[in-house]
Design a protein around this motif. Sequence first.
Motif, PDB file in Angstrom:
ATOM      1  N   ASP A 179       0.823  -1.210   0.000  1.00 36.64           N
ATOM      2  CA  ASP A 179       0.000   0.000   0.000  1.00 36.64           C
ATOM      3  C   ASP A 179       0.857   1.260   0.000  1.00 36.64           C
ATOM      4  N   GLU A 180       2.051   1.187   0.611  1.00 36.68           N
ATOM      5  CA  GLU A 180       2.937   2.342   0.620  1.00 36.68           C
ATOM      6  C   GLU A 180       3.583   2.553  -0.750  1.00 36.68           C
ATOM      7  N   VAL A 181       3.887   1.455  -1.434  1.00 38.29           N
ATOM      8  CA  VAL A 181       4.445   1.569  -2.783  1.00 38.29           C
ATOM      9  C   VAL A 181       3.435   2.239  -3.711  1.00 38.29           C
ATOM     10  N   ILE A 182       2.183   1.818  -3.617  1.00 37.20           N
ATOM     11  CA  ILE A 182       1.133   2.410  -4.453  1.00 37.20           C
ATOM     12  C   ILE A 182       0.923   3.872  -4.091  1.00 37.20           C
ATOM     13  N   ALA A 183       0.892   4.163  -2.784  1.00 39.48           N
ATOM     14  CA  ALA A 183       0.695   5.542  -2.334  1.00 39.48           C
ATOM     15  C   ALA A 183       1.815   6.449  -2.838  1.00 39.48           C
ATOM     16  N   LYS A 184       3.052   5.943  -2.817  1.00 39.04           N
ATOM     17  CA  LYS A 184       4.183   6.746  -3.279  1.00 39.04           C
ATOM     18  C   LYS A 184       4.083   7.002  -4.779  1.00 39.04           C
ATOM     19  N   GLU A 185       3.739   5.983  -5.546  1.00 42.91           N
ATOM     20  CA  GLU A 185       3.616   6.149  -6.991  1.00 42.91           C
ATOM     21  C   GLU A 185       2.562   7.196  -7.334  1.00 42.91           C
ATOM     22  N   LEU A 186       1.425   7.150  -6.669  1.00 40.28           N
ATOM     23  CA  LEU A 186       0.364   8.123  -6.932  1.00 40.28           C
ATOM     24  C   LEU A 186       0.763   9.508  -6.462  1.00 40.28           C
ATOM     25  N   SER A 187       1.492   9.580  -5.358  1.00 41.45           N
ATOM     26  CA  SER A 187       1.948  10.859  -4.834  1.00 41.45           C
ATOM     27  C   SER A 187       2.896  11.559  -5.809  1.00 41.45           C
ATOM     28  N   LEU A 188       3.686  10.782  -6.546  1.00 44.47           N
ATOM     29  CA  LEU A 188       4.692  11.335  -7.448  1.00 44.47           C
ATOM     30  C   LEU A 188       4.125  11.776  -8.800  1.00 44.47           C
ATOM     31  N   ALA A 189       2.846  11.484  -9.044  1.00 44.09           N
ATOM     32  CA  ALA A 189       2.244  11.821 -10.335  1.00 44.09           C
ATOM     33  C   ALA A 189       2.365  13.310 -10.625  1.00 44.09           C
ATOM     34  N   GLY A 190       2.974  13.646 -11.754  1.00 45.36           N
ATOM     35  CA  GLY A 190       3.131  15.039 -12.156  1.00 45.36           C
ATOM     36  C   GLY A 190       4.299  15.742 -11.498  1.00 45.36           C
ATOM     37  N   VAL A 191       4.932  15.098 -10.512  1.00 47.02           N
ATOM     38  CA  VAL A 191       6.069  15.689  -9.798  1.00 47.02           C
ATOM     39  C   VAL A 191       7.372  15.058 -10.282  1.00 47.02           C
ATOM     40  N   GLN A 192       7.374  13.742 -10.349  1.00 53.65           N
ATOM     41  CA  GLN A 192       8.531  13.006 -10.856  1.00 53.65           C
ATOM     42  C   GLN A 192       8.296  12.679 -12.332  1.00 53.65           C
ATOM     43  N   ARG A 193       9.152  13.239 -13.204  1.00 48.70           N
ATOM     44  CA  ARG A 193       9.007  13.041 -14.647  1.00 48.70           C
ATOM     45  C   ARG A 193      10.270  12.354 -15.173  1.00 48.70           C
ATOM     46  N   PRO A 194      10.167  11.109 -15.650  1.00 50.16           N
ATOM     47  CA  PRO A 194      11.344  10.343 -16.048  1.00 50.16           C
ATOM     48  C   PRO A 194      12.156  11.012 -17.147  1.00 50.16           C
ATOM     49  N   MET A 195      13.434  10.670 -17.169  1.00 51.62           N
ATOM     50  CA  MET A 195      14.345  11.196 -18.174  1.00 51.62           C
ATOM     51  C   MET A 195      14.054  10.554 -19.530  1.00 51.62           C
ATOM     52  N   HIS A 196      14.263  11.320 -20.598  1.00 53.11           N
ATOM     53  CA  HIS A 196      14.084  10.835 -21.968  1.00 53.11           C
ATOM     54  C   HIS A 196      15.457  10.549 -22.566  1.00 53.11           C
ATOM     55  N   ALA A 197      15.531   9.554 -23.421  1.00 58.14           N
ATOM     56  CA  ALA A 197      16.799   9.147 -24.017  1.00 58.14           C
ATOM     57  C   ALA A 197      17.496  10.306 -24.732  1.00 58.14           C
ATOM     58  N   GLN A 198      16.725  11.178 -25.377  1.00 59.47           N
ATOM     59  CA  GLN A 198      17.328  12.287 -26.115  1.00 59.47           C
ATOM     60  C   GLN A 198      18.027  13.274 -25.186  1.00 59.47           C
ATOM     61  N   GLU A 199      17.564  13.357 -23.937  1.00 63.67           N
ATOM     62  CA  GLU A 199      18.210  14.259 -22.982  1.00 63.67           C
ATOM     63  C   GLU A 199      19.598  13.765 -22.596  1.00 63.67           C
ATOM     64  N   MET A 200      19.828  12.481 -22.769  1.00 63.44           N
ATOM     65  CA  MET A 200      21.098  11.890 -22.347  1.00 63.44           C
ATOM     66  C   MET A 200      22.056  11.676 -23.517  1.00 63.44           C
ATOM     67  N   ALA A 201      21.818  12.353 -24.618  1.00 64.19           N
ATOM     68  CA  ALA A 201      22.732  12.270 -25.765  1.00 64.19           C
ATOM     69  C   ALA A 201      24.129  12.716 -25.336  1.00 64.19           C
ATOM     70  N   GLY A 202      25.130  11.954 -25.699  1.00 65.21           N
ATOM     71  CA  GLY A 202      26.507  12.277 -25.330  1.00 65.21           C
ATOM     72  C   GLY A 202      26.947  11.676 -24.012  1.00 65.21           C
ATOM     73  N   PHE A 203      26.008  11.059 -23.277  1.00 69.01           N
ATOM     74  CA  PHE A 203      26.328  10.389 -22.014  1.00 69.01           C
ATOM     75  C   PHE A 203      26.617   8.910 -22.265  1.00 69.01           C
ATOM     76  N   THR A 204      27.312   8.290 -21.345  1.00 68.15           N
ATOM     77  CA  THR A 204      27.542   6.850 -21.347  1.00 68.15           C
ATOM     78  C   THR A 204      26.807   6.241 -20.157  1.00 68.15           C
ATOM     79  N   GLU A 205      26.000   5.210 -20.410  1.00 63.06           N
ATOM     80  CA  GLU A 205      25.267   4.568 -19.318  1.00 63.06           C
ATOM     81  C   GLU A 205      26.215   3.707 -18.493  1.00 63.06           C
ATOM     82  N   ILE A 206      26.146   3.849 -17.164  1.00 65.11           N
ATOM     83  CA  ILE A 206      27.046   3.100 -16.278  1.00 65.11           C
ATOM     84  C   ILE A 206      26.289   2.273 -15.246  1.00 65.11           C
ATOM     85  N   PHE A 207      24.947   2.365 -15.243  1.00 66.63           N
ATOM     86  CA  PHE A 207      24.156   1.615 -14.263  1.00 66.63           C
ATOM     87  C   PHE A 207      22.728   1.509 -14.772  1.00 66.63           C
ATOM     88  N   ARG A 208      22.086   0.347 -14.476  1.00 72.86           N
ATOM     89  CA  ARG A 208      20.656   0.227 -14.754  1.00 72.86           C
ATOM     90  C   ARG A 208      20.044  -0.805 -13.812  1.00 72.86           C
TER      91      ARG A 208
END
Length: 224
Positions: A179-208
């Motif tokens: 229930d806390e995981v769901i509450a956190k996900e809903l709380s983040l709506a519109g606040v946390q916006r994931p990164m787009h691949a185009q924003e990371m042009a020129g970067f090297t991925e080091i973790f996933r």
Amino acid sequence: MQKMHIPDNWTFQRPEIAAAFDAHVREQLPWYELATGIVVHFARHFIADGSVVIDLGASTGNIGRALAPTLRARRANLIAVDNSPAMLEAYAAPGVVEIGEAESYDFAARRPDLIICFLSLMFVRPAERLGVINRMKAALRPAGALIVFDKREPIGGEVGQIMYRLTLAAKYEAGAKPDEVIAKELSLAGVQRPMHAQEMAGFTEIFRFGDFSGWIFAAAKVWE
């Protein structure tokens, strides 16, 4: 251990969020310590004697504490930047603290050798985020680096679904209640916006891990 009450609309501006943040983030992101260690490993390669390091979105000082031995040994200067007075009030790490917004912060004036954005750019408005990234790149001294760890837009298809479930499984195994995981996900709506691949042009991925990635951008050396 203080338990965090998850608000309907997520904010870092409330003292009760800052007070419980360190325990909460480790429960919600079980790979947090591993990712912190990776940041430290890469950061050490760009911190020289007297270097300037900017920790953008410093929160309570996780990165500053992890880098403390290197900063001390190399007499480097850490600037911890956050837009939340509550978070900086709880800051417990080396360096000087500055209240600032990523969208308007003057990175170039500090002449940084290294900028670290650890789970912070995903809270910058997408319309302005690429501009922030480009200003950070331009502010780096020759041979400096920009390290970013953040949530990314999910991969599509069945593999994307499996990766999302990997994240859910890790949270559950770390003790997060469903229930806390769901509450956190809903709380983040519109606040946390994931990164787009185009924003990371020129970067090297080091973790996933699941929908989260780490990247590094290394600035050109002076002779280039």
